[in-house]
Write a protein that holds these residues in place. Structure first.
Motif, PDB file in Angstrom:
ATOM      1  N   VAL A  14      45.625 101.222  30.711  1.00  0.00           N
ATOM      2  CA  VAL A  14      44.575 101.611  31.653  1.00  0.00           C
ATOM      3  C   VAL A  14      45.175 101.716  33.046  1.00  0.00           C
ATOM      4  O   VAL A  14      45.714 100.736  33.576  1.00  0.00           O
ATOM      5  CB  VAL A  14      43.409 100.606  31.655  1.00  0.00           C
ATOM      6  N   LEU A  15      45.118 102.916  33.620  1.00  0.00           N
ATOM      7  CA  LEU A  15      45.609 103.139  34.971  1.00  0.00           C
ATOM      8  C   LEU A  15      44.440 103.031  35.942  1.00  0.00           C
ATOM      9  O   LEU A  15      43.494 103.833  35.870  1.00  0.00           O
ATOM     10  CB  LEU A  15      46.267 104.509  35.085  1.00  0.00           C
ATOM     11  N   LEU A  16      44.486 102.017  36.812  1.00  0.00           N
ATOM     12  CA  LEU A  16      43.448 101.802  37.815  1.00  0.00           C
ATOM     13  C   LEU A  16      43.922 102.395  39.135  1.00  0.00           C
ATOM     14  O   LEU A  16      44.896 101.927  39.715  1.00  0.00           O
ATOM     15  CB  LEU A  16      43.160 100.309  37.989  1.00  0.00           C
ATOM     16  N   ILE A  62      50.168  93.397  33.680  1.00  0.00           N
ATOM     17  CA  ILE A  62      49.761  94.121  34.884  1.00  0.00           C
ATOM     18  C   ILE A  62      51.026  94.704  35.497  1.00  0.00           C
ATOM     19  O   ILE A  62      51.936  93.971  35.884  1.00  0.00           O
ATOM     20  CB  ILE A  62      49.071  93.205  35.910  1.00  0.00           C
ATOM     21  N   LEU A  63      51.098  96.020  35.567  1.00  0.00           N
ATOM     22  CA  LEU A  63      52.256  96.717  36.105  1.00  0.00           C
ATOM     23  C   LEU A  63      51.844  97.454  37.375  1.00  0.00           C
ATOM     24  O   LEU A  63      50.942  98.292  37.339  1.00  0.00           O
ATOM     25  CB  LEU A  63      52.823  97.697  35.073  1.00  0.00           C
ATOM     26  N   PHE A  64      52.486  97.129  38.477  1.00  0.00           N
ATOM     27  CA  PHE A  64      52.100  97.654  39.781  1.00  0.00           C
ATOM     28  C   PHE A  64      52.916  98.878  40.172  1.00  0.00           C
ATOM     29  O   PHE A  64      54.076  99.014  39.770  1.00  0.00           O
ATOM     30  CB  PHE A  64      52.302  96.577  40.857  1.00  0.00           C
ATOM     31  N   GLU A  65      52.312  99.721  40.989  1.00  0.00           N
ATOM     32  CA  GLU A  65      53.043 100.791  41.659  1.00  0.00           C
ATOM     33  C   GLU A  65      53.846 100.145  42.791  1.00  0.00           C
ATOM     34  O   GLU A  65      53.567 100.309  43.974  1.00  0.00           O
ATOM     35  CB  GLU A  65      52.077 101.836  42.223  1.00  0.00           C
ATOM     36  N   ALA A  66      54.832  99.381  42.390  1.00  0.00           N
ATOM     37  CA  ALA A  66      55.665  98.602  43.296  1.00  0.00           C
ATOM     38  C   ALA A  66      57.070  98.555  42.710  1.00  0.00           C
ATOM     39  O   ALA A  66      57.254  98.763  41.506  1.00  0.00           O
ATOM     40  CB  ALA A  66      55.098  97.187  43.457  1.00  0.00           C
ATOM     41  N   PRO A  67      58.090  98.280  43.538  1.00  0.00           N
ATOM     42  CA  PRO A  67      59.472  98.329  43.050  1.00  0.00           C
ATOM     43  C   PRO A  67      59.727  97.400  41.861  1.00  0.00           C
ATOM     44  O   PRO A  67      59.313  96.251  41.858  1.00  0.00           O
ATOM     45  CB  PRO A  67      60.287  97.909  44.279  1.00  0.00           C
ATOM     46  N   ILE A  68      60.444  97.917  40.887  1.00  0.00           N
ATOM     47  CA  ILE A  68      60.758  97.170  39.673  1.00  0.00           C
ATOM     48  C   ILE A  68      61.671  95.984  39.951  1.00  0.00           C
ATOM     49  O   ILE A  68      61.602  94.948  39.277  1.00  0.00           O
ATOM     50  CB  ILE A  68      61.392  98.101  38.611  1.00  0.00           C
ATOM     51  N   ARG A 104      53.279  80.805  33.661  1.00  0.00           N
ATOM     52  CA  ARG A 104      52.984  80.183  32.366  1.00  0.00           C
ATOM     53  C   ARG A 104      53.175  81.159  31.205  1.00  0.00           C
ATOM     54  O   ARG A 104      52.892  80.831  30.054  1.00  0.00           O
ATOM     55  CB  ARG A 104      51.557  79.634  32.359  1.00  0.00           C
ATOM     56  N   LYS A 105      53.616  82.365  31.533  1.00  0.00           N
ATOM     57  CA  LYS A 105      53.908  83.429  30.559  1.00  0.00           C
ATOM     58  C   LYS A 105      52.681  83.817  29.746  1.00  0.00           C
ATOM     59  O   LYS A 105      52.767  84.179  28.573  1.00  0.00           O
ATOM     60  CB  LYS A 105      55.072  83.021  29.641  1.00  0.00           C
ATOM     61  N   ARG A 106      51.541  83.750  30.412  1.00  0.00           N
ATOM     62  CA  ARG A 106      50.304  84.198  29.784  1.00  0.00           C
ATOM     63  C   ARG A 106      50.027  85.667  30.061  1.00  0.00           C
ATOM     64  O   ARG A 106      49.301  86.329  29.321  1.00  0.00           O
ATOM     65  CB  ARG A 106      49.133  83.351  30.295  1.00  0.00           C
ATOM     66  N   VAL A 107      50.591  86.148  31.151  1.00  0.00           N
ATOM     67  CA  VAL A 107      50.455  87.541  31.554  1.00  0.00           C
ATOM     68  C   VAL A 107      51.811  88.031  32.040  1.00  0.00           C
ATOM     69  O   VAL A 107      52.530  87.293  32.719  1.00  0.00           O
ATOM     70  CB  VAL A 107      49.407  87.690  32.687  1.00  0.00           C
ATOM     71  N   VAL A 108      52.170  89.256  31.690  1.00  0.00           N
ATOM     72  CA  VAL A 108      53.392  89.873  32.191  1.00  0.00           C
ATOM     73  C   VAL A 108      53.059  90.635  33.466  1.00  0.00           C
ATOM     74  O   VAL A 108      52.129  91.449  33.486  1.00  0.00           O
ATOM     75  CB  VAL A 108      53.990  90.830  31.151  1.00  0.00           C
ATOM     76  N   ALA A 109      53.791  90.355  34.536  1.00  0.00           N
ATOM     77  CA  ALA A 109      53.645  91.095  35.789  1.00  0.00           C
ATOM     78  C   ALA A 109      54.907  91.907  36.015  1.00  0.00           C
ATOM     79  O   ALA A 109      56.021  91.377  35.902  1.00  0.00           O
ATOM     80  CB  ALA A 109      53.409  90.143  36.960  1.00  0.00           C
ATOM     81  N   GLY A 110      54.761  93.189  36.309  1.00  0.00           N
ATOM     82  CA  GLY A 110      55.932  94.040  36.478  1.00  0.00           C
ATOM     83  C   GLY A 110      55.704  95.122  37.505  1.00  0.00           C
ATOM     84  O   GLY A 110      54.591  95.323  38.002  1.00  0.00           O
ATOM     85  N   SER A 139      50.991  95.874  22.692  1.00  0.00           N
ATOM     86  CA  SER A 139      50.582  95.183  23.915  1.00  0.00           C
ATOM     87  C   SER A 139      49.739  96.129  24.762  1.00  0.00           C
ATOM     88  O   SER A 139      49.929  97.344  24.758  1.00  0.00           O
ATOM     89  CB  SER A 139      51.802  94.729  24.715  1.00  0.00           C
ATOM     90  N   ARG A 140      48.819  95.557  25.518  1.00  0.00           N
ATOM     91  CA  ARG A 140      47.895  96.356  26.324  1.00  0.00           C
ATOM     92  C   ARG A 140      48.107  96.004  27.791  1.00  0.00           C
ATOM     93  O   ARG A 140      48.126  94.833  28.150  1.00  0.00           O
ATOM     94  CB  ARG A 140      46.461  96.097  25.870  1.00  0.00           C
ATOM     95  N   VAL A 141      48.249  97.038  28.624  1.00  0.00           N
ATOM     96  CA  VAL A 141      48.621  96.799  30.011  1.00  0.00           C
ATOM     97  C   VAL A 141      47.706  97.556  30.973  1.00  0.00           C
ATOM     98  O   VAL A 141      47.212  98.646  30.668  1.00  0.00           O
ATOM     99  CB  VAL A 141      50.092  97.200  30.285  1.00  0.00           C
ATOM    100  N   VAL A 142      47.506  96.941  32.132  1.00  0.00           N
ATOM    101  CA  VAL A 142      46.842  97.573  33.270  1.00  0.00           C
ATOM    102  C   VAL A 142      47.919  98.081  34.213  1.00  0.00           C
ATOM    103  O   VAL A 142      48.876  97.360  34.516  1.00  0.00           O
ATOM    104  CB  VAL A 142      45.932  96.569  34.008  1.00  0.00           C
ATOM    105  N   VAL A 143      47.789  99.310  34.665  1.00  0.00           N
ATOM    106  CA  VAL A 143      48.691  99.863  35.669  1.00  0.00           C
ATOM    107  C   VAL A 143      47.920  99.965  36.984  1.00  0.00           C
ATOM    108  O   VAL A 143      46.952 100.716  37.092  1.00  0.00           O
ATOM    109  CB  VAL A 143      49.228 101.243  35.251  1.00  0.00           C
ATOM    110  N   TRP A 144      48.344  99.194  37.972  1.00  0.00           N
ATOM    111  CA  TRP A 144      47.698  99.135  39.290  1.00  0.00           C
ATOM    112  C   TRP A 144      48.387 100.159  40.175  1.00  0.00           C
ATOM    113  O   TRP A 144      49.519  99.975  40.601  1.00  0.00           O
ATOM    114  CB  TRP A 144      47.842  97.721  39.834  1.00  0.00           C
TER     115      TRP A 144
END
Length: 373
Positions: free
Chosen positions: A37-39, A70-76, A122-128, A249-254
């Motif tokens: 899902v791209l927000l 949650i994957l951000f439009e931010a530097p990897i 806590r490795k409950r969510v992946v942030a990238g 896996s299901r991800v949100v793209v911010w």
């Protein structure tokens, strides 16, 4: 990962102005079944209500729909640094805030960023991060990339490449070392050679390889005539993350709405969302955000007004009905072809072709930014 592990915090906005929960639920209903899902948000990246809604929507997608990233439009780069720090139990909140970057370093989002940090450590969510650019808060990139590029080049060029990358990341150009055609060629060659060496035979960590490839794509765009775009690069990094995560896996793209769009249409280049649809089809959901009027503030700059949308626009039609509105694909189809600034400038499109849902805010508000280092 148990979905209940994510606390539904959301950003903190003034209670009398906050969008009702029905707007959140309307978006979640439209995209809960998607894998990606791209927000979006307006291209100025400076709207408090959009931030608030996106954080609350993300909370619900994680808690209710089973999303785990949650994957951000931010530097990897600094997200990889954060991931490594999580592995050694040395991660800090400041590392996450620096990785996300100054667009979203707002007081309204502070509780949400703290909740995200706890979930990530806590490795409950992946942030990238998906972007290949380096921002002013990309401290890990500035500390790591010069040596990483130098290590992947020939011994005779290592020092020159290290210095070229350091100059660029610190933007320390002067009369002796200007950012001219010769320098951009040097930067491109150093970055590309190091990335190619990593792909060929040199044993290297997968995350280091991803950073080198990202930086090589970025460096390549500094010279005229390069055909690849930021959206192409963000798509490559999206693939990289999904290949590393457990299957399905299901991800949100911010991201921004112009990157979230499911098709190119009036845009000069194919956006990230359209690239994703080419690969994953209907498993991709896209949500656009727009405002009728109000104020915006980009990365701590003084607030500036958002010009009122014209009377025949999608924004005006929805603003007449409610301070906040969400339009699913059915409502968007019923509107037909209508002007909107969803893509930055006012163009007339059938917006159901671009988005699974669109959020319209009558009066946006400028966020309050925290200082950064």
């Amino acid at each position: 990962m148990a979905s209940a592990a994510w606390p539904a915090v959301g950003a903190v906005a003034r209670a009398q102005e906050r969008a009702p929960q029905s707007i959140v639920e309307g978006v979640v209903t439209a995209v809960c079944h998607k894998q990606i899902v791209l927000l979006g948000e307006p291209p100025t990246h400076g709207e408090a209500h959009a931030f608030d809604l996106k954080s609350r929507i993300t909370d619900r997608l994680i808690a209710q729909c089973g999303f785990t990233g949650i994957l951000f439009e931010a530097p990897i780069y600094d997200f990889i640094g954060l991931e490594r720090a999580v592995g050694t139990r040395t991660a800090t909140q400041e590392q996450l805030d620096n990785a996300i970057g100054r667009f979203w370093r707002t007081r309204e989002l502070l509780p949400w960023r703290r909740a995200l940090f706890e979930a990530a450590t806590r490795k409950r969510v992946v942030a990238g991060g998906l972007d290949d650019q380096v921002s002013i808060t990309s401290h890990y990139a500035k500390a790591t990339l010069p040596g990483l590029v130098a290590a992947g080049t020939s011994e005779s060029a290592a020092t020159e490449c290290r210095e070229a990358v350091s100059r660029h990341l610190g933007w320390t150009y002067d009369a002796k070392n200007p950012f001219d055609e010769r320098e951009t060629l040097r930067l491109q060659q150093c970055a590309r050679n190091a990335a190619d060496a990593a792909m060929a035979s040199r044993p290297i960590d997968a995350a280091d390889r991803a950073m080198l490839e990202s930086f090589a794509r970025y460096a390549g765009r500094q010279r005229p005539g390069v055909t690849s775009s930021r959206d192409d690069s963000m798509y490559s990094n999206l693939v990289w993350y999904l290949d590393r995560l457990p299957k399905s896996s299901r991800v949100v793209v911010w991201t921004a709405t112009v990157h979230a769009a499911r098709r190119q249409g009036a845009l000069p280049e194919a956006p990230l969302g359209a690239r994703a649809v080419e690969r994953w089809g209907d498993r991709v959901g896209a949500v656009g955000f727009t405002a009728y009027a109000g104020f915006t503030s980009r990365a701590g700059r003084p607030p500036s007004p958002i010009a009122e949308a014209p009377p025949d626009s999608l924004e005006a039609a929805m603003a007449r009905e409610s301070p906040f509105a969400v339009l699913g694909s059915g409502k968007l189809r019923a509107l037909g072809r209508v002007p909107s600034r969803l893509l930055g400038k006012f163009v007339s499109e059938t917006w159901s072709d671009y988005f699974d849902a669109v959020v319209v805010i009558r009066q946006e508000a400028a966020p309050t930014f925290d200082p950064w280092k």
